[in-house]
Structures are given as structure tokens and as C-alpha cells.
Design a protein around this motif. Structure first.
Motif, PDB file in Angstrom:
ATOM      1  N   VAL A 132       0.859  -1.185   0.000  1.00 44.76           N
ATOM      2  CA  VAL A 132       0.000   0.000   0.000  1.00 44.76           C
ATOM      3  C   VAL A 132       0.898   1.239   0.000  1.00 44.76           C
ATOM      4  O   VAL A 132       1.713   1.412   0.906  1.00 44.76           O
ATOM      5  N   PRO A 133       0.758   2.097  -1.000  1.00 48.56           N
ATOM      6  CA  PRO A 133       1.568   3.322  -1.019  1.00 48.56           C
ATOM      7  C   PRO A 133       1.253   4.202   0.197  1.00 48.56           C
ATOM      8  O   PRO A 133       0.088   4.347   0.582  1.00 48.56           O
ATOM      9  N   ALA A 134       2.282   4.765   0.792  1.00 49.22           N
ATOM     10  CA  ALA A 134       2.103   5.599   1.984  1.00 49.22           C
ATOM     11  C   ALA A 134       1.135   6.756   1.745  1.00 49.22           C
ATOM     12  O   ALA A 134       0.280   7.025   2.612  1.00 49.22           O
ATOM     13  N   PRO A 135       1.213   7.458   0.618  1.00 53.05           N
ATOM     14  CA  PRO A 135       0.238   8.551   0.416  1.00 53.05           C
ATOM     15  C   PRO A 135      -1.209   8.048   0.370  1.00 53.05           C
ATOM     16  O   PRO A 135      -2.114   8.721   0.860  1.00 53.05           O
ATOM     17  N   ALA A 136      -1.432   6.866  -0.183  1.00 49.32           N
ATOM     18  CA  ALA A 136      -2.789   6.314  -0.251  1.00 49.32           C
ATOM     19  C   ALA A 136      -3.298   5.987   1.155  1.00 49.32           C
ATOM     20  O   ALA A 136      -4.459   6.274   1.484  1.00 49.32           O
ATOM     21  N   ALA A 137      -2.447   5.407   1.991  1.00 51.25           N
ATOM     22  CA  ALA A 137      -2.840   5.092   3.361  1.00 51.25           C
ATOM     23  C   ALA A 137      -3.148   6.371   4.138  1.00 51.25           C
ATOM     24  O   ALA A 137      -4.142   6.450   4.867  1.00 51.25           O
ATOM     25  N   PHE A 138      -2.304   7.380   3.965  1.00 49.83           N
ATOM     26  CA  PHE A 138      -2.523   8.658   4.638  1.00 49.83           C
ATOM     27  C   PHE A 138      -3.841   9.290   4.210  1.00 49.83           C
ATOM     28  O   PHE A 138      -4.619   9.762   5.044  1.00 49.83           O
ATOM     29  N   LEU A 139      -4.100   9.301   2.906  1.00 50.02           N
ATOM     30  CA  LEU A 139      -5.333   9.904   2.399  1.00 50.02           C
ATOM     31  C   LEU A 139      -6.575   9.148   2.866  1.00 50.02           C
ATOM     32  O   LEU A 139      -7.611   9.760   3.152  1.00 50.02           O
ATOM     33  N   LEU A 140      -6.479   7.825   2.967  1.00 46.78           N
ATOM     34  CA  LEU A 140      -7.606   7.042   3.469  1.00 46.78           C
ATOM     35  C   LEU A 140      -7.902   7.379   4.926  1.00 46.78           C
ATOM     36  O   LEU A 140      -9.060   7.593   5.302  1.00 46.78           O
ATOM     37  N   VAL A 141      -6.857   7.438   5.746  1.00 48.41           N
ATOM     38  CA  VAL A 141      -7.037   7.775   7.157  1.00 48.41           C
ATOM     39  C   VAL A 141      -7.586   9.196   7.290  1.00 48.41           C
ATOM     40  O   VAL A 141      -8.516   9.442   8.067  1.00 48.41           O
ATOM     41  N   LEU A 142      -7.045  10.123   6.528  1.00 47.57           N
ATOM     42  CA  LEU A 142      -7.526  11.504   6.565  1.00 47.57           C
ATOM     43  C   LEU A 142      -8.990  11.592   6.138  1.00 47.57           C
ATOM     44  O   LEU A 142      -9.790  12.286   6.776  1.00 47.57           O
TER      45      LEU A 142
ATOM     46  N   VAL B 100      -6.250   1.730  14.289  1.00 48.54           N
ATOM     47  CA  VAL B 100      -5.102   2.229  15.051  1.00 48.54           C
ATOM     48  C   VAL B 100      -4.762   1.262  16.182  1.00 48.54           C
ATOM     49  O   VAL B 100      -3.591   0.960  16.429  1.00 48.54           O
ATOM     50  N   ALA B 101      -5.781   0.752  16.860  1.00 46.05           N
ATOM     51  CA  ALA B 101      -5.547  -0.203  17.949  1.00 46.05           C
ATOM     52  C   ALA B 101      -4.916  -1.492  17.431  1.00 46.05           C
ATOM     53  O   ALA B 101      -4.024  -2.060  18.082  1.00 46.05           O
ATOM     54  N   ALA B 102      -5.353  -1.959  16.274  1.00 46.04           N
ATOM     55  CA  ALA B 102      -4.774  -3.177  15.695  1.00 46.04           C
ATOM     56  C   ALA B 102      -3.307  -2.967  15.323  1.00 46.04           C
ATOM     57  O   ALA B 102      -2.459  -3.833  15.585  1.00 46.04           O
ATOM     58  N   LEU B 103      -3.013  -1.828  14.725  1.00 45.54           N
ATOM     59  CA  LEU B 103      -1.613  -1.535  14.400  1.00 45.54           C
ATOM     60  C   LEU B 103      -0.767  -1.395  15.661  1.00 45.54           C
ATOM     61  O   LEU B 103       0.377  -1.853  15.707  1.00 45.54           O
ATOM     62  N   LEU B 104      -1.319  -0.779  16.689  1.00 49.51           N
ATOM     63  CA  LEU B 104      -0.607  -0.636  17.948  1.00 49.51           C
ATOM     64  C   LEU B 104      -0.331  -1.998  18.582  1.00 49.51           C
ATOM     65  O   LEU B 104       0.776  -2.268  19.043  1.00 49.51           O
ATOM     66  N   ALA B 105      -1.337  -2.863  18.584  1.00 52.64           N
ATOM     67  CA  ALA B 105      -1.160  -4.197  19.163  1.00 52.64           C
ATOM     68  C   ALA B 105      -0.122  -5.007  18.389  1.00 52.64           C
ATOM     69  O   ALA B 105       0.668  -5.755  18.990  1.00 52.64           O
ATOM     70  N   THR B 106      -0.101  -4.847  17.079  1.00 52.20           N
ATOM     71  CA  THR B 106       0.839  -5.594  16.253  1.00 52.20           C
ATOM     72  C   THR B 106       2.273  -5.130  16.464  1.00 52.20           C
ATOM     73  O   THR B 106       3.200  -5.938  16.494  1.00 52.20           O
ATOM     74  N   THR B 107       2.467  -3.837  16.613  1.00 51.04           N
ATOM     75  CA  THR B 107       3.823  -3.298  16.713  1.00 51.04           C
ATOM     76  C   THR B 107       4.290  -3.081  18.149  1.00 51.04           C
ATOM     77  O   THR B 107       5.430  -2.679  18.367  1.00 51.04           O
ATOM     78  N   TRP B 108       3.454  -3.357  19.119  1.00 49.28           N
ATOM     79  CA  TRP B 108       3.770  -3.104  20.533  1.00 49.28           C
ATOM     80  C   TRP B 108       5.134  -3.637  20.955  1.00 49.28           C
ATOM     81  O   TRP B 108       5.905  -2.907  21.588  1.00 49.28           O
TER      82      TRP B 108
END
Length: 88
Positions: free
Chosen positions: A19-29, A54-62
Motif C-alpha cells: 500500500v503506497p504511503a500517500p494512499a494510506a494517509f489519504l484514506l485515514v484523513l 489504530v488499535a490493531a496496528l498498535l497491538a501488532t507493533t507493541w
């Protein structure tokens, strides 16, 4: 896994690597802006979806995060949850 808690992430190794970073950013925004703009139940659902992501990403990278990075990410999640509750 317990011994490698301080290993670094390898760029391009995760499930979101394609997933391109700009696409992920635009989706979240877009989710955030739509949730705040729509308000009510629909807005809260959009912001709740974002908070779950956000919680899933936090749990994965904790295990890979430093204590200060953990605190900052928990603060971001808490603010997002507060905004979610406030749009109801």
C-alpha cells in the motif's frame, strides 16, 4: 519471540507493504474528516473503525516500540476515542 522484542522492522516485510504511503494517509484523513463532518452515529462508526485500525496496528507493533513511542501512540488512540465519543 520474547528475545527479539527490540528488533527493527524490515521495510516492505509487513502486510501493508504494497500500500503506497500517500494512499494510506489519504484514506485515514478521509475517514477522520468524514467522521467529524458527518457526526452522529455514522460519524462515530467511521471514527470507531479508524480507532480499531489504530488499535490493531498498535497491538501488532507493541513489542517493537520503545516505551516513549508506546505512550505517544496510546495518547493518539485515546484522543481518537475521545473525538469518537464527542461526535455522538
Amino acid at each position: 519471540m520474547a528475545g527479539d522484542s527490540k528488533r527493527t522492522l524490515i521495510p516492505g516485510a509487513g502486510p501493508l507493504s504494497r500500500v503506497p504511503a500517500p494512499a494510506a494517509f489519504l484514506l485515514v484523513l478521509a475517514l477522520f474528516v468524514a467522521g467529524v463532518w458527518l457526526q452522529g452515529t455514522v460519524g462515530a462508526l467511521l471514527l470507531g473503525l479508524l480507532a480499531l485500525g489504530v488499535a490493531a496496528l498498535l497491538a501488532t507493533t507493541w513489542p517493537l516500540l520503545t516505551p516513549s513511542a508506546r505512550v505517544l501512540r496510546l495518547l493518539v488512540l485515546a484522543v481518537l476515542v475521545l473525538i469518537t465519543v464527542s461526535v455522538l
